[in-house]
Design an enzyme around this catalytic site. Structure first.
Site, PDB file in Angstrom:
ATOM      1  N   PRO A  92       0.848  -1.251   0.022  1.00 33.24           N
ATOM      2  CA  PRO A  92      -0.125  -0.260  -0.010  1.00 33.24           C
ATOM      3  C   PRO A  92       0.698   1.170   0.067  1.00 33.24           C
ATOM      4  CG  PRO A  92      -0.137  -1.138   2.105  1.00 33.24           C
ATOM      5  CD  PRO A  92       0.511  -2.076   1.323  1.00 33.24           C
ATOM      6  N   GLU A 119       2.384  -7.675   8.056  1.00 36.17           N
ATOM      7  CA  GLU A 119       2.720  -6.225   7.787  1.00 36.17           C
ATOM      8  C   GLU A 119       3.845  -6.122   6.806  1.00 36.17           C
ATOM      9  OE1 GLU A 119       1.521  -3.780   9.911  1.00 36.17           O
ATOM     10  OE2 GLU A 119       0.358  -5.430  10.579  1.00 36.17           O
ATOM     11  N   ARG A 161      -3.788  -8.224 -20.743  1.00 43.00           N
ATOM     12  CA  ARG A 161      -4.766  -7.901 -21.812  1.00 43.00           C
ATOM     13  C   ARG A 161      -4.241  -6.737 -22.598  1.00 43.00           C
ATOM     14  NH1 ARG A 161      -7.592  -3.129 -20.954  1.00 43.00           N
ATOM     15  NH2 ARG A 161      -9.407  -3.759 -22.023  1.00 43.00           N
ATOM     16  N   ASP A 176     -10.603   2.256 -23.994  1.00 39.20           N
ATOM     17  CA  ASP A 176     -10.592   1.937 -22.701  1.00 39.20           C
ATOM     18  C   ASP A 176     -10.480   3.249 -21.980  1.00 39.20           C
ATOM     19  OD1 ASP A 176     -10.252  -0.952 -23.058  1.00 39.20           O
ATOM     20  OD2 ASP A 176      -8.049  -0.878 -22.494  1.00 39.20           O
TER      21      ASP A 176
HETATM   22  N1  ADE Z   1      -1.067  -4.823  -0.267  1.00 36.22           N
HETATM   23  C1  ADE Z   1      -1.970  -4.201   0.959  1.00 36.22           C
HETATM   24  N2  ADE Z   1      -2.285  -3.374   0.408  1.00 36.22           N
HETATM   25  C2  ADE Z   1      -2.084  -3.257  -0.817  1.00 36.22           C
HETATM   26  C3  ADE Z   1      -2.467  -2.229  -1.941  1.00 36.22           C
HETATM   27  N3  ADE Z   1      -3.217  -1.240  -1.672  1.00 36.22           N
HETATM   28  N4  ADE Z   1      -1.837  -2.272  -3.081  1.00 36.22           N
HETATM   29  C4  ADE Z   1      -0.875  -3.187  -3.429  1.00 36.22           C
HETATM   30  N5  ADE Z   1      -0.711  -4.300  -2.425  1.00 36.22           N
HETATM   31  C5  ADE Z   1      -0.986  -4.163  -1.374  1.00 36.22           C
END
Ligand code: ADE
Length: 238
Positions: A92, A119, A161, A176
């Site tokens: 994230p 984590e 794709r 797209d």
């Molecule tokens: N792992 C946990 N959350 C994530 C996200 N938003 N994007 C990519 N990998 C992740």
């Protein structure tokens, strides 16, 4: 294109064998290898995590099983005549995965996806492999998943794709959402038969046979939708 994916839940990646990506695998356009990280542990509990240095909640993935697994993949790719893969680590906290990133991944010969759980993976793994791989830490959006697997399904499908020959009609990329040929805008509404459905009609211009007028109308709709849902994509063109 060769794709290696490492996970403690290899079954999570099975949906890649369905549909469009599955067909590309069957046709030999994509060579998919899924690896179980636990196969690279040496204790009887097949441990892949431990408590974080510095304290805090949750567990961090141990670097050694990752190193052993990635080294074995690098060897196997080399034997396959490939060199310097891109190592994608979905997190994230990474750079945002966009259609541009998908296009870029689609042009690569070899990618390895490292799915973290808990984590995340000890950060030294990315540093250690930076010489042998082009490392990219990518996020699919501003929310936190329980692991990288769902993000990898998203990234592989978005990239696959776009691999030439994978999608039946390559022109379908042109409309797209986010595509360059669509000025990076969202795609507008779409319709099929019947012309009248439960009291709702298809916009008459789409039945006019006037290709230029249809193209104009689509552009307008695309701009309107973008202004409504994603004004950030208009880049001051509003
Ligand atoms: N792992 C946990 N959350 C994530 C996200 N938003 N994007 C990519 N990998 C992740």
């Amino acid at each position: 294109m060769r794709i290696d994916i490492v996970s403690v839940f290899p079954e999570y990646l099975e949906p890649l064998r369905l549909s469009l990506v599955g067909k590309a695998i069957e046709r030999g356009q994509i060579d998919l290898h899924v690896h179980d990280l636990r196969d690279f542990t040496s204790d009887k509990h097949r441990t892949v995590d431990d408590a974080p240095f510095g304290g805090g909640p949750g567990m961090v993935m141990l670097p050694e099983p990752w190193a052993l697994c990635l080294e074995s993949i690098l060897e196997s790719g080399k034997a396959d005549g490939r060199s310097k893969p891109t190592l994608v680590i979905p997190v994230p906290s990474g750079r945002q995965f966009t259609q541009r990133q998908a296009e870029d991944l689609a042009s690569l010969d070899w990618m390895i996806f490292a799915c973290g759980r808990y984590e995340g993976i000890d950060s030294r793994v990315a540093d250690y492999f930076a010489e042998r791989c082009e490392v990219r830490e990518l996020s699919i959006g501003d929310y936190v998943l329980a692991g990288g697997e769902a993000a990898v399904l998203v990234m592989v499908e978005a990239a696959a794709r776009l691999v030439p020959g994978v999608l039946g009609n390559p022109e379908s990329h042109n409309d797209d959402s986010f595509s360059e040929s669509n000025e990076g805008f969202l795609e507008g509404p779409i319709y099929t038969r019947p012309e009248q459905w439960r009291g709702l009609a298809v916009p008459p211009i789409l039945l006019s046979g006037d290709h230029a007028a249809v193209a104009n109308w689509r552009k307008e709709q695309s701009r309107e939708r973008t202004a409504k849902y994603r004004p950030d994509l208009l880049g001051g063109q509003e």
